[in-house]
Design an enzyme around this catalytic site. Structure first.
Site, PDB file in Angstrom:
ATOM      1  N   LYS A  73       0.833  -1.216   0.000  1.00 38.29           N
ATOM      2  CA  LYS A  73       0.000   0.000   0.000  1.00 38.29           C
ATOM      3  C   LYS A  73       0.864   1.262   0.000  1.00 38.29           C
ATOM      4  O   LYS A  73       0.537   2.251  -0.650  1.00 38.29           O
ATOM      5  CB  LYS A  73      -0.915   0.010   1.237  1.00 38.29           C
ATOM      6  CG  LYS A  73      -1.895  -1.147   1.269  1.00 38.29           C
ATOM      7  CD  LYS A  73      -2.710  -1.160   2.538  1.00 38.29           C
ATOM      8  CE  LYS A  73      -1.921  -1.516   3.777  1.00 38.29           C
ATOM      9  NZ  LYS A  73      -1.424  -2.904   3.816  1.00 38.29           N
TER      10      LYS A  73
ATOM     11  N   GLY B 169       3.009  -0.799   8.832  1.00 33.92           N
ATOM     12  CA  GLY B 169       4.391  -0.549   8.415  1.00 33.92           C
ATOM     13  C   GLY B 169       4.362  -0.454   6.900  1.00 33.92           C
ATOM     14  O   GLY B 169       4.154  -1.449   6.225  1.00 33.92           O
ATOM     15  N   HIS B 170       4.470   0.755   6.378  1.00 31.82           N
ATOM     16  CA  HIS B 170       4.385   0.968   4.934  1.00 31.82           C
ATOM     17  C   HIS B 170       5.758   1.369   4.404  1.00 31.82           C
ATOM     18  O   HIS B 170       6.338   2.347   4.863  1.00 31.82           O
ATOM     19  CB  HIS B 170       3.363   2.064   4.614  1.00 31.82           C
ATOM     20  CG  HIS B 170       1.955   1.685   5.007  1.00 31.82           C
ATOM     21  ND1 HIS B 170       0.890   2.509   4.811  1.00 31.82           N
ATOM     22  CD2 HIS B 170       1.461   0.556   5.566  1.00 31.82           C
ATOM     23  CE1 HIS B 170      -0.215   1.903   5.243  1.00 31.82           C
ATOM     24  NE2 HIS B 170       0.114   0.725   5.709  1.00 31.82           N
TER      25      HIS B 170
ATOM     26  N   GLN C  87      -3.339  -1.993   7.291  1.00 27.99           N
ATOM     27  CA  GLN C  87      -3.742  -3.410   7.376  1.00 27.99           C
ATOM     28  C   GLN C  87      -4.402  -3.878   6.071  1.00 27.99           C
ATOM     29  O   GLN C  87      -3.983  -3.457   5.018  1.00 27.99           O
ATOM     30  CB  GLN C  87      -4.672  -3.628   8.593  1.00 27.99           C
ATOM     31  CG  GLN C  87      -3.986  -3.430   9.939  1.00 27.99           C
ATOM     32  CD  GLN C  87      -3.755  -1.977  10.299  1.00 27.99           C
ATOM     33  OE1 GLN C  87      -4.673  -1.191  10.307  1.00 27.99           O
ATOM     34  NE2 GLN C  87      -2.533  -1.597  10.611  1.00 27.99           N
TER      35      GLN C  87
HETATM   36  P1  GDP Z   1       2.228  -2.151   3.033  1.00 31.94           P
HETATM   37  O1  GDP Z   1       2.132  -2.360   4.507  1.00 31.94           O
HETATM   38  O2  GDP Z   1       1.014  -2.620   2.310  1.00 31.94           O
HETATM   39  O3  GDP Z   1       2.601  -0.744   2.660  1.00 31.94           O
HETATM   40  O4  GDP Z   1       3.413  -3.092   2.524  1.00 31.94           O
HETATM   41  P2  GDP Z   1       4.866  -3.276   3.224  1.00 31.94           P
HETATM   42  O5  GDP Z   1       5.667  -2.077   2.958  1.00 31.94           O
HETATM   43  O6  GDP Z   1       4.705  -3.731   4.622  1.00 31.94           O
HETATM   44  O7  GDP Z   1       5.395  -4.541   2.425  1.00 31.94           O
HETATM   45  C1  GDP Z   1       5.518  -4.511   1.038  1.00 31.94           C
HETATM   46  C2  GDP Z   1       6.994  -4.757   0.657  1.00 31.94           C
HETATM   47  O8  GDP Z   1       7.078  -5.046  -0.719  1.00 31.94           O
HETATM   48  C3  GDP Z   1       7.885  -3.531   0.867  1.00 31.94           C
HETATM   49  O9  GDP Z   1       9.165  -3.977   1.206  1.00 31.94           O
HETATM   50  C4  GDP Z   1       7.883  -2.858  -0.505  1.00 31.94           C
HETATM   51  O10 GDP Z   1       9.054  -2.080  -0.741  1.00 31.94           O
HETATM   52  C5  GDP Z   1       7.856  -4.067  -1.411  1.00 31.94           C
HETATM   53  N1  GDP Z   1       7.175  -3.890  -2.703  1.00 31.94           N
HETATM   54  C6  GDP Z   1       6.050  -3.184  -3.003  1.00 31.94           C
HETATM   55  N2  GDP Z   1       5.694  -3.387  -4.285  1.00 31.94           N
HETATM   56  C7  GDP Z   1       6.604  -4.245  -4.808  1.00 31.94           C
HETATM   57  C8  GDP Z   1       6.756  -4.882  -6.083  1.00 31.94           C
HETATM   58  O11 GDP Z   1       5.960  -4.706  -7.011  1.00 31.94           O
HETATM   59  N3  GDP Z   1       7.835  -5.733  -6.223  1.00 31.94           N
HETATM   60  C9  GDP Z   1       8.727  -5.972  -5.217  1.00 31.94           C
HETATM   61  N4  GDP Z   1       9.730  -6.822  -5.442  1.00 31.94           N
HETATM   62  N5  GDP Z   1       8.603  -5.396  -4.010  1.00 31.94           N
HETATM   63  C10 GDP Z   1       7.549  -4.560  -3.804  1.00 31.94           C
HETATM   64  P1  IMO Z   2       0.158  -2.852   7.229  1.00 35.33           P
HETATM   65  O1  IMO Z   2      -0.584  -1.534   7.196  1.00 35.33           O
HETATM   66  C1  IMO Z   2       0.168  -7.027   8.554  1.00 35.33           C
HETATM   67  C2  IMO Z   2      -1.853  -7.882  12.370  1.00 35.33           C
HETATM   68  C3  IMO Z   2      -0.991  -8.319  13.540  1.00 35.33           C
HETATM   69  C4  IMO Z   2      -1.971  -9.222  14.281  1.00 35.33           C
HETATM   70  C5  IMO Z   2      -3.304  -8.499  14.082  1.00 35.33           C
HETATM   71  C6  IMO Z   2      -3.735  -7.639  15.260  1.00 35.33           C
HETATM   72  O2  IMO Z   2       1.627  -2.727   7.225  1.00 35.33           O
HETATM   73  O3  IMO Z   2      -0.383  -3.767   6.169  1.00 35.33           O
HETATM   74  P2  IMO Z   2      -2.896  -5.273  16.154  1.00 35.33           P
HETATM   75  O4  IMO Z   2      -1.560  -4.843  16.694  1.00 35.33           O
HETATM   76  O5  IMO Z   2      -3.359  -4.502  14.980  1.00 35.33           O
HETATM   77  O6  IMO Z   2      -3.950  -5.368  17.227  1.00 35.33           O
HETATM   78  O7  IMO Z   2      -2.652  -6.812  15.666  1.00 35.33           O
HETATM   79  O8  IMO Z   2      -3.146  -7.696  12.922  1.00 35.33           O
HETATM   80  N1  IMO Z   2      -1.438  -6.597  11.737  1.00 35.33           N
HETATM   81  C7  IMO Z   2      -0.843  -6.501  10.546  1.00 35.33           C
HETATM   82  N2  IMO Z   2      -0.391  -7.460   9.699  1.00 35.33           N
HETATM   83  N3  IMO Z   2       0.287  -5.720   8.217  1.00 35.33           N
HETATM   84  C8  IMO Z   2      -0.171  -4.752   9.036  1.00 35.33           C
HETATM   85  O9  IMO Z   2      -0.207  -3.450   8.695  1.00 35.33           O
HETATM   86  C9  IMO Z   2      -0.735  -5.117  10.286  1.00 35.33           C
HETATM   87  N4  IMO Z   2      -1.256  -4.432  11.331  1.00 35.33           N
HETATM   88  C10 IMO Z   2      -1.694  -5.343  12.208  1.00 35.33           C
HETATM   89  O10 IMO Z   2       0.149  -9.011  13.105  1.00 35.33           O
HETATM   90  O11 IMO Z   2      -2.062 -10.458  13.632  1.00 35.33           O
HETATM   91 MG    MG Z   3       3.161  -3.312   6.054  1.00 39.24          MG
END
Ligand code: GDP
Ligand code: IMO
Ligand code: MG
Length: 427
Positions: A16, A40-41, A223
């Site tokens: 995201k 965690g984005h 999430q």
């Molecule tokens: P979010 O929580 O939905 O914002 O996603 P996260 O940042 O937690 O996890 C997504 C991971 O995938 C991050 O390390 C991004 O840098 C990486 N990512 C996002 N889009 C792509 C993609 O199209 N290809 C690859 N290889 N990595 C990606």
């Molecule tokens: P992003 O935005 C993945 C999960 C936790 C746990 C459950 C409840 O990066 O996609 P909480 O602390 O919210 O009460 O935990 O939700 N969880 C996530 N899993 N990505 C997240 O955020 C999450 N935020 C919470 O691991 O299972």
């Molecule tokens: Mg994340």
């Protein structure tokens, strides 16, 4: 007045942050509407990598106003350290707006999150331990502390007293912990008042005026759909509504204003924490997805559970969110598999089931029914158009689109901003 919602279609971590950042250059406001620093984005800009928890990913686009909506829960210490971390890296954060109605994650909410999980033992949810659930519980119980309370010491003291009245009984008598002193909490919270003051605003008014002025507003979910308190795999969920409706309540914008709902969909599936996950892999394929996809939590550093793509879940996300588009991410991670299994239905107690069962018991018994799709071995990370993809990768995308119920309008082929194939423009 285009208002777009961008949300996770699976169990979070779909990408995201990257998708929001990509659109950030063309939108006027990016709004977080639920969750808190459990998110965690990751955003990669050139050779710079940012991990955002509470701040909307639009903070990295200079023309964009980032907004923390009323539906978010805010840990002030995390917010301030995230802001100073960005400032040290030269990012201007002065445009940030925070709703005065957003609830505050207090230190006792964090304590309650941790002790509750410990006492649940093997039934634990695997929360991020950030105090999210207890803060939303206080909100619903009407003993929450809001950002605006920081500006009236007498009200703040009364509210902290009310919240701790019951909590201290539980902490001392049930959990064998020391009682938390009201004065200490109030003192700690008041320190944040001045520091947050420049950002606090009536964000509902600001956003509705912006929409009337034809500004582009993007709502960024934390999430994902299957972690939604109402529509997810309860009780293994987070305590808010990441689904599309949450954008309305969490930002104070009516549903008639929303023109597009984009589901971020990973080309395979991951999950962090406990709970059912039908396509989860426990073999070397799962290990390979984790390694190649870098599937480690941004917030807690936990290994993400990995599995094949689940079309039943994608269809469900289309339905409960009214998705208009998908943004398919991490297609590049699947390069190198000869054949890629995709879950098209479940087998539950000997019966084939096409749609996500509402019953928790049935979902726990769901076994994936796989269809094998041919893989590809060519490097796709430099692909700029759909036509640049090898035929089998194109067919994989088309098959997912067909099964998932909404057009795939963009494809991620790498973590960077420019590592994206745009098929239909979003704005
Ligand atoms: P979010 O929580 O939905 O914002 O996603 P996260 O940042 O937690 O996890 C997504 C991971 O995938 C991050 O390390 C991004 O840098 C990486 N990512 C996002 N889009 C792509 C993609 O199209 N290809 C690859 N290889 N990595 C990606
Ligand atoms: P992003 O935005 C993945 C999960 C936790 C746990 C459950 C409840 O990066 O996609 P909480 O602390 O919210 O009460 O935990 O939700 N969880 C996530 N899993 N990505 C997240 O955020 C999450 N935020 C919470 O691991 O299972
Ligand atoms: Mg994340």
């Amino acid at each position: 007045m285009p208002a777009l919602v961008l949300l996770g279609a699976q169990w979070g971590d779909e990408g995201k942050g990257k998708a929001t950042d990509l659109l950030g250059g063309s939108v006027d406001y990016v709004v977080r509407y639920q969750g808190g620093n459990n998110a965690g984005h990751t955003v990669v800009v050139g050779d710079q990598k940012y991990a955002l928890h509470l701040l909307p990913s639009g903070i990295l686009s200079p023309g964009c106003t980032p907004v923390i909506g009323n539906g978010v829960v805010v840990d002030p210490s995390v917010l301030l350290s995230e802001l100073s971390g960005l400032n040290e890296r030269g990012v201007d954060t002065s445009k940030l707006l925070i709703s005065g109605n957003a609830h505050i994650i207090t230190p006792y909410n964090v304590t309650v999150d941790k002790v509750t999980e410990r006492f649940l033992g093997k039934r634990k949810i695997g929360t991020t331990g950030r105090g999210i659930g207890p803060t939303y519980a206080d909100k619903i119980n009407r003993v929450g502390i809001r950002v605006q309370d920081l500006y009236d010491e007498s009200i703040l003291t009364q509210k902290v007293e009310a919240a701790l009245d019951v909590k201290n009984q539980i902490l001392t008598k049930l959990y064998n912990r020391r009682a938390i002193a009201v004065d200490q909490v109030v003192e700690e919270l008041l320190v944040y008042a001045d520091k947050l003051a420049p950002y606090v605003a009536d964000t509902v008014l600001v956003l509705n005026q912006a929409l009337e002025d034809d500004k582009v507003v993007l709502f960024e979910g934390g999430q994902g759909t299957l972690l939604d308190i109402d529509h997810g795999t309860y009780p293994f969920v987070t305590s808010s509504n990441p689904t599309a409706g949450g954008a309305c309540t969490g930002a104070g914008v009516g549903p008639t204003k929303i023109s597009r709902v984009i589901g971020i969909l990973k080309a395979y599936t991951t999950r962090v924490g406990a709970g059912p996950f039908p396509t989860e892999l426990f073999d070397e394929d799962g290990e390979a997805l984790r390694r190649i996809g870098g599937e480690k939590g941004v917030t807690t550093g936990r290994d993400r559970r990995c599995g094949w793509f689940d079309a039943v879940i994608a269809r469900y996300a289309t339905r409960v969110n009214g998705l208009t588009d998908f943004f398919l991410t991490k297609l590049d991670v699947l390069t190198g598999w000869e054949q890629i299994p995709v879950c098209v239905a479940y087998e539950i107690d000997g019966k084939r089931v096409e749609e996500l069962p509402y019953s928790q018991t049935d979902f726990h018994h769901a076994k994936p029914v796989y269809e094998m799709l041919p893989g590809w071995s060519e490097d796709i990370s430099k692909a700029k158009t759909f036509a640049d993809l090898p035929k089998n990768a194109q067919d994989y995308v088309k098959a997912l689109e067909e099964m998932s119920g909404a057009p795939i309008s963009a494809i991620g082929v790498g973590p960077g901003r420019d590592e994206t194939i745009e098929i239909n423009s979003f704005i």
